[in-house]
Design an enzyme around this catalytic site. Structure first.
Site, PDB file in Angstrom:
ATOM      1  N   ASP A 139       2.776 -66.180 -55.591  1.00  0.00           N
ATOM      2  CA  ASP A 139       4.245 -65.636 -55.375  1.00  0.00           C
ATOM      3  C   ASP A 139       4.525 -64.738 -56.335  1.00  0.00           C
ATOM      4  OD1 ASP A 139       4.545 -67.423 -57.122  1.00  0.00           O
ATOM      5  OD2 ASP A 139       5.851 -68.918 -56.231  1.00  0.00           O
ATOM      6  N   CYS A 163       5.441 -68.711 -75.086  1.00  0.00           N
ATOM      7  CA  CYS A 163       3.966 -68.385 -75.462  1.00  0.00           C
ATOM      8  C   CYS A 163       3.481 -69.553 -76.309  1.00  0.00           C
ATOM      9  CB  CYS A 163       3.892 -67.147 -76.097  1.00  0.00           C
ATOM     10  SG  CYS A 163       4.549 -65.697 -75.003  1.00  0.00           S
ATOM     11  N   TYR A 220       1.689 -66.520 -48.625  1.00  0.00           N
ATOM     12  CA  TYR A 220       1.835 -67.475 -49.742  1.00  0.00           C
ATOM     13  C   TYR A 220       1.918 -69.071 -49.150  1.00  0.00           C
ATOM     14  CZ  TYR A 220       4.243 -70.497 -52.900  1.00  0.00           C
ATOM     15  OH  TYR A 220       4.357 -71.837 -53.598  1.00  0.00           O
ATOM     16  N   CYS A 223       2.046 -72.382 -74.405  1.00  0.00           N
ATOM     17  CA  CYS A 223       1.263 -72.053 -73.385  1.00  0.00           C
ATOM     18  C   CYS A 223      -0.365 -72.205 -73.465  1.00  0.00           C
ATOM     19  CB  CYS A 223       1.297 -70.404 -72.974  1.00  0.00           C
ATOM     20  SG  CYS A 223       0.569 -69.927 -71.615  1.00  0.00           S
ATOM     21  N   GLU A 250       7.641 -76.143 -49.400  1.00  0.00           N
ATOM     22  CA  GLU A 250       7.338 -74.646 -49.470  1.00  0.00           C
ATOM     23  C   GLU A 250       8.272 -73.850 -48.854  1.00  0.00           C
ATOM     24  OE1 GLU A 250       5.768 -73.639 -51.884  1.00  0.00           O
ATOM     25  OE2 GLU A 250       4.281 -75.295 -52.420  1.00  0.00           O
TER      26      GLU A 250
END
Ligand code: ADE
Length: 353
Positions: A142, A203, A124, A206, A41
């Protein structure tokens, strides 16, 4: 049509993640090692996955565990980080790992406050560690998550503002499944990286297309709204506390503008020699010759809505000339300082001398 505000859509996302989630080196163990989650991370902050991959692999060969990293020298650590940039990330990680080794016997804390208190670990990263490694129901919000939620929920406000970040954190928390919070957070990371991408979101691929309010309204290209606050300009100000025995020379600011009609020590724009010369010139106009020390006694920062004063403070005295006392230039006894309405930070200077 489904109502996103009431819908628990996490199964749709998790099914998509199971089929399309990325195969990444820090994801290859179950359960996940909190140290490995942490390192990945930190490396992934401001850095693309493909750049991180080889650094992560090499890091884990050199420093496979918390004790190994804690025992390494800073030079070794920086050598391994070389090329990734933002080197404070490496220094903070090293320092924080040494703290975990010393204070928690090498076990990354499972308590949110304790994780957040580690150097370089913000909300985060703490959320990512706790959810991915310990299965805790913690959001990890984030920029990717903010973008996804701004579109899904048609949030037409600035996603960089604190209230929007807080609201999104609540919305994520509402969706987090009891049994797979880590997978849910990581699925959002992948959705943000592969589908709900910044400019032209994909999209049609998605899993949340039917729910997405921005997509329904044809606005997915316009969201999110990101307004970066302009940094206000910084003005260097040189201030001289001019003494005559127990007296201070003070000036009342003009009746309009910033800190109108309030009292201040003689000052002028500029720093170092230039600033001192400007204060000398100001006092010369009043017929006074100033001798100021060349070493400052301190500095102060004062932030206004539209500018910041970076003030350097000196002491000095008048070697020649006599002040024609006027409404806005006076000698006051320093014992009476509290009776003056001081211009903001100048009041703090009275405590420095
Ligand atoms: N970006 C930030 N954290 C990540 C992770 N764990 N996997 C993939 N991309 C990320």
């Amino acid at each position: 049509m489904m109502d996103i505000k009431k819908e628990h859509w996490s199964p749709l996302l998790l099914d998509w993640f199971a089929a399309h989630g990325r195969d990444l080196p820090w994801r290859d163990e179950s359960p996940r090692d909190p140290y490995k989650v942490w390192v990945s991370e930190i490396m992934l902050q401001q850095t693309k996955v493909e750049t991180v991959r080889p650094y992560y692999d090499s890091w884990m060969e050199h420093f496979p565990t918390i004790p190994a990293l804690a025992a390494a020298s800073q030079d070794e650590v920086l050598r391994q980080w070389q090329g990734l940039g933002y080197y404070s990330r490496a220094r903070n990680l090293h320092e924080a790992v040494q703290e975990v080794q010393a204070k928690y016997g090498g076990h990354v804390p499972e308590n949110k406050k304790e994780v957040q208190s580690l150097k370089g670990v913000g909300d985060y990263t703490a959320g990512a560690i706790l959810s991915l490694a310990y299965g805790q129901k913690e959001p990890a919000v984030d920029g990717n998550v903010l973008r996804i939620f701004a579109r899904l929920y048609d949030i037409e406000e600035n996603i960089l503002s604190t209230p929007v970040k807080k609201a999104v954190t609540v919305l994520v928390a509402e969706q987090l499944p009891d049994d797979a919070p880590g997978a849910f957070n990581e699925a959002l990371m992948d959705l943000g990286a592969m589908i709900c991408i910044p400019k032209h979101p994909r999209c049609q691929d998605c899993p949340l297309e039917k729910l997405c309010l921005a997509h329904r309204a044809g606005k997915e290209g316009e969201l999110p709204i990101r307004l970066v606050k302009k940094k206000s300009p910084v003005e260097d100000i040189t201030v001289v506390v001019v003494r005559n025995g127990s007296q201070w020379l003070v000036h009342r600011r003009p009746p309009t503008g910033l800190l109108a009609s309030m009292w201040e020590f003689p000052n002028a724009q500029g720093k170092g020699e230039d600033g001192l010369r400007a204060v000398c010139q100001l006092l010369a106009k009043k017929g006074l010759t100033l001798a100021a020390d060349d070493q400052p006694i301190g500095s102060l920062k004062s932030i206004f809505s539209h500018k910041t004063w970076q003030m350097t403070i000196y002491e000095g005295c008048i070697t020649q000339g006599k002040l024609e006392e006027e409404e806005d230039w006076q000698w006051i006894d320093c014992k009476d300082y509290a009776s003056l309405p001081w211009a903001g930070p100048h009041g703090k200077i009275t405590a420095m001398v």
